[in-house]
Design a protein around this motif. Sequence first.
Motif, PDB file in Angstrom:
ATOM      1  N   GLY A   1       0.783  -1.220   0.000  1.00 14.35           N
ATOM      2  CA  GLY A   1       0.000   0.000   0.000  1.00 14.35           C
ATOM      3  C   GLY A   1       0.811   1.264   0.000  1.00 14.35           C
ATOM      4  O   GLY A   1       0.267   2.363   0.181  1.00 14.35           O
ATOM      5  N   ALA A   2       2.124   1.143  -0.209  1.00  9.03           N
ATOM      6  CA  ALA A   2       2.974   2.335  -0.265  1.00  9.03           C
ATOM      7  C   ALA A   2       2.842   3.015  -1.625  1.00  9.03           C
ATOM      8  O   ALA A   2       2.485   2.384  -2.628  1.00  9.03           O
ATOM      9  CB  ALA A   2       4.428   1.960  -0.012  1.00  9.03           C
ATOM     10  N   GLU A   3       3.149   4.288  -1.642  1.00  2.76           N
ATOM     11  CA  GLU A   3       3.212   5.057  -2.887  1.00  2.76           C
ATOM     12  C   GLU A   3       4.666   5.000  -3.350  1.00  2.76           C
ATOM     13  O   GLU A   3       5.530   5.681  -2.800  1.00  2.76           O
ATOM     14  CB  GLU A   3       2.777   6.496  -2.642  1.00  2.76           C
ATOM     15  N   VAL A   4       4.946   4.199  -4.373  1.00  4.00           N
ATOM     16  CA  VAL A   4       6.319   3.815  -4.703  1.00  4.00           C
ATOM     17  C   VAL A   4       6.804   4.513  -5.968  1.00  4.00           C
ATOM     18  O   VAL A   4       6.085   4.577  -6.967  1.00  4.00           O
ATOM     19  CB  VAL A   4       6.446   2.292  -4.885  1.00  4.00           C
ATOM     20  N   THR A   5       8.032   4.988  -5.888  1.00  7.91           N
ATOM     21  CA  THR A   5       8.776   5.434  -7.063  1.00  7.91           C
ATOM     22  C   THR A   5      10.031   4.586  -7.163  1.00  7.91           C
ATOM     23  O   THR A   5      10.781   4.472  -6.195  1.00  7.91           O
ATOM     24  CB  THR A   5       9.165   6.918  -6.959  1.00  7.91           C
ATOM     25  N   GLY A   6      10.249   3.981  -8.317  1.00  5.74           N
ATOM     26  CA  GLY A   6      11.451   3.181  -8.539  1.00  5.74           C
ATOM     27  C   GLY A   6      12.342   3.830  -9.572  1.00  5.74           C
ATOM     28  O   GLY A   6      11.853   4.337 -10.589  1.00  5.74           O
ATOM     29  N   VAL A   7      13.642   3.846  -9.316  1.00  7.43           N
ATOM     30  CA  VAL A   7      14.587   4.425 -10.273  1.00  7.43           C
ATOM     31  C   VAL A   7      15.724   3.445 -10.519  1.00  7.43           C
ATOM     32  O   VAL A   7      16.063   2.625  -9.661  1.00  7.43           O
ATOM     33  CB  VAL A   7      15.162   5.781  -9.788  1.00  7.43           C
ATOM     34  N   ASP A   8      16.299   3.545 -11.713  1.00  7.17           N
ATOM     35  CA  ASP A   8      17.454   2.718 -12.043  1.00  7.17           C
ATOM     36  C   ASP A   8      18.312   3.459 -13.057  1.00  7.17           C
ATOM     37  O   ASP A   8      17.810   4.298 -13.818  1.00  7.17           O
ATOM     38  CB  ASP A   8      17.018   1.368 -12.618  1.00  7.17           C
ATOM     39  N   ALA A   9      19.607   3.131 -13.044  1.00  4.59           N
ATOM     40  CA  ALA A   9      20.544   3.773 -13.969  1.00  4.59           C
ATOM     41  C   ALA A   9      20.496   3.160 -15.360  1.00  4.59           C
ATOM     42  O   ALA A   9      20.992   3.763 -16.309  1.00  4.59           O
ATOM     43  CB  ALA A   9      21.969   3.675 -13.417  1.00  4.59           C
ATOM     44  N   GLU A  10      19.897   1.972 -15.499  1.00  6.55           N
ATOM     45  CA  GLU A  10      19.849   1.280 -16.781  1.00  6.55           C
ATOM     46  C   GLU A  10      18.441   1.374 -17.379  1.00  6.55           C
ATOM     47  O   GLU A  10      17.486   0.827 -16.813  1.00  6.55           O
ATOM     48  CB  GLU A  10      20.259  -0.182 -16.602  1.00  6.55           C
ATOM     49  N   PRO A  11      18.273   2.072 -18.492  1.00  5.24           N
ATOM     50  CA  PRO A  11      16.945   2.223 -19.085  1.00  5.24           C
ATOM     51  C   PRO A  11      16.250   0.896 -19.360  1.00  5.24           C
ATOM     52  O   PRO A  11      15.021   0.794 -19.235  1.00  5.24           O
ATOM     53  CB  PRO A  11      17.227   2.987 -20.385  1.00  5.24           C
ATOM     54  N   GLY A  12      17.004  -0.129 -19.727  1.00  2.00           N
ATOM     55  CA  GLY A  12      16.396  -1.432 -19.988  1.00  2.00           C
ATOM     56  C   GLY A  12      15.727  -2.009 -18.755  1.00  2.00           C
ATOM     57  O   GLY A  12      14.682  -2.679 -18.850  1.00  2.00           O
ATOM     58  N   MET A  13      16.314  -1.798 -17.581  1.00  6.32           N
ATOM     59  CA  MET A  13      15.694  -2.254 -16.343  1.00  6.32           C
ATOM     60  C   MET A  13      14.360  -1.552 -16.127  1.00  6.32           C
ATOM     61  O   MET A  13      13.368  -2.177 -15.702  1.00  6.32           O
ATOM     62  CB  MET A  13      16.629  -1.998 -15.155  1.00  6.32           C
ATOM     63  N   ILE A  14      14.321  -0.265 -16.405  1.00  5.90           N
ATOM     64  CA  ILE A  14      13.080   0.494 -16.231  1.00  5.90           C
ATOM     65  C   ILE A  14      11.987  -0.061 -17.142  1.00  5.90           C
ATOM     66  O   ILE A  14      10.826  -0.218 -16.732  1.00  5.90           O
ATOM     67  CB  ILE A  14      13.321   1.985 -16.517  1.00  5.90           C
ATOM     68  N   GLU A  15      12.338  -0.382 -18.370  1.00  4.90           N
ATOM     69  CA  GLU A  15      11.351  -0.924 -19.305  1.00  4.90           C
ATOM     70  C   GLU A  15      10.776  -2.244 -18.787  1.00  4.90           C
ATOM     71  O   GLU A  15       9.559  -2.466 -18.823  1.00  4.90           O
ATOM     72  CB  GLU A  15      11.995  -1.131 -20.670  1.00  4.90           C
ATOM     73  N   VAL A  16      11.649  -3.128 -18.313  1.00  2.00           N
ATOM     74  CA  VAL A  16      11.183  -4.410 -17.796  1.00  2.00           C
ATOM     75  C   VAL A  16      10.343  -4.209 -16.538  1.00  2.00           C
ATOM     76  O   VAL A  16       9.298  -4.845 -16.360  1.00  2.00           O
ATOM     77  CB  VAL A  16      12.370  -5.350 -17.520  1.00  2.00           C
ATOM     78  N   ALA A  17      10.785  -3.327 -15.636  1.00  2.00           N
ATOM     79  CA  ALA A  17      10.045  -3.073 -14.394  1.00  2.00           C
ATOM     80  C   ALA A  17       8.643  -2.545 -14.692  1.00  2.00           C
ATOM     81  O   ALA A  17       7.667  -2.949 -14.036  1.00  2.00           O
ATOM     82  CB  ALA A  17      10.814  -2.088 -13.523  1.00  2.00           C
ATOM     83  N   ARG A  18       8.524  -1.666 -15.661  1.00  2.00           N
ATOM     84  CA  ARG A  18       7.198  -1.131 -16.013  1.00  2.00           C
ATOM     85  C   ARG A  18       6.271  -2.217 -16.514  1.00  2.00           C
ATOM     86  O   ARG A  18       5.069  -2.203 -16.244  1.00  2.00           O
ATOM     87  CB  ARG A  18       7.358  -0.031 -17.062  1.00  2.00           C
TER      88      ARG A  18
END
Length: 269
Positions: free
Chosen positions: A64-81
Amino acid sequence: MTAFDEYERELWAGRAEAFLRSSAALCAHPAGDLLDAASVGRGDRLLDVGTGTGTVAGLGHDRGAEVTGVDAEPGMIEVARQRVPGVEFRHALLPRLPFADGEFDAAVGNFVVNHVGDPVAAVRELARVVRPGGRVAVTIWPYPPPPAQQLWATIFEAAGVERPADLPRVAPDRDFPRTADGLTDLLGRAGLTEPGCDTITWDHRTDPETWWNGPAGGIGSHGAILRRQTPATVERVRAEFDRHTAPYREADGLLTLPTAALLGVGVVG
């Protein structure tokens, strides 16, 4: 950005899917303990730095947290989304995050401190974006390494493979002992109060091919070493891999690998 940071960017570029198929399950194990240490609950504003494929962010969202995730690798962000809808994921690099002072109630970094060239600056930046009284919690792999990680060094040694001398390391004046005391001291030097550290131990259960595919897919420092070898040497490494993993293979064909992580936490003053 240090030379080590640049090396890490190159090391992980384009390897999100390979990470997901190999090492992600290993790195996921401390996620719940990490969120507990940061006291993450419903309604909290949580920053997950080095989110990777989004495992910790997803667990925080489930709480139930309001989460922001960040990463230095754009590919990781794509997979996480793709894996974790409902969480905001952004591209960002330590030690400079695009957030205001005190914007979050807690910040976590699952093994991210292993991948930065200035660990004190990185943790100090996590503390900057957390409100006073909030918590910062991080995990790292310990040194000496536990059996699961030491196994690869043993395999390389048996195959006659040495670490290339030109692979960057964290500068000695910025490094810290990868021990419970060393991580506790790091948190204190970064300005956190009540710093402390626990050791988490577990048996990692994995298919042998999954364990091989991490370095074979270029993941981590072992992957960087393996990528530099000739095909004949890779064959020799594979033979030693099969030999040295055999004692860890159970009747069902899976490996049971003892491992450990250090979990450090501190309070923002």
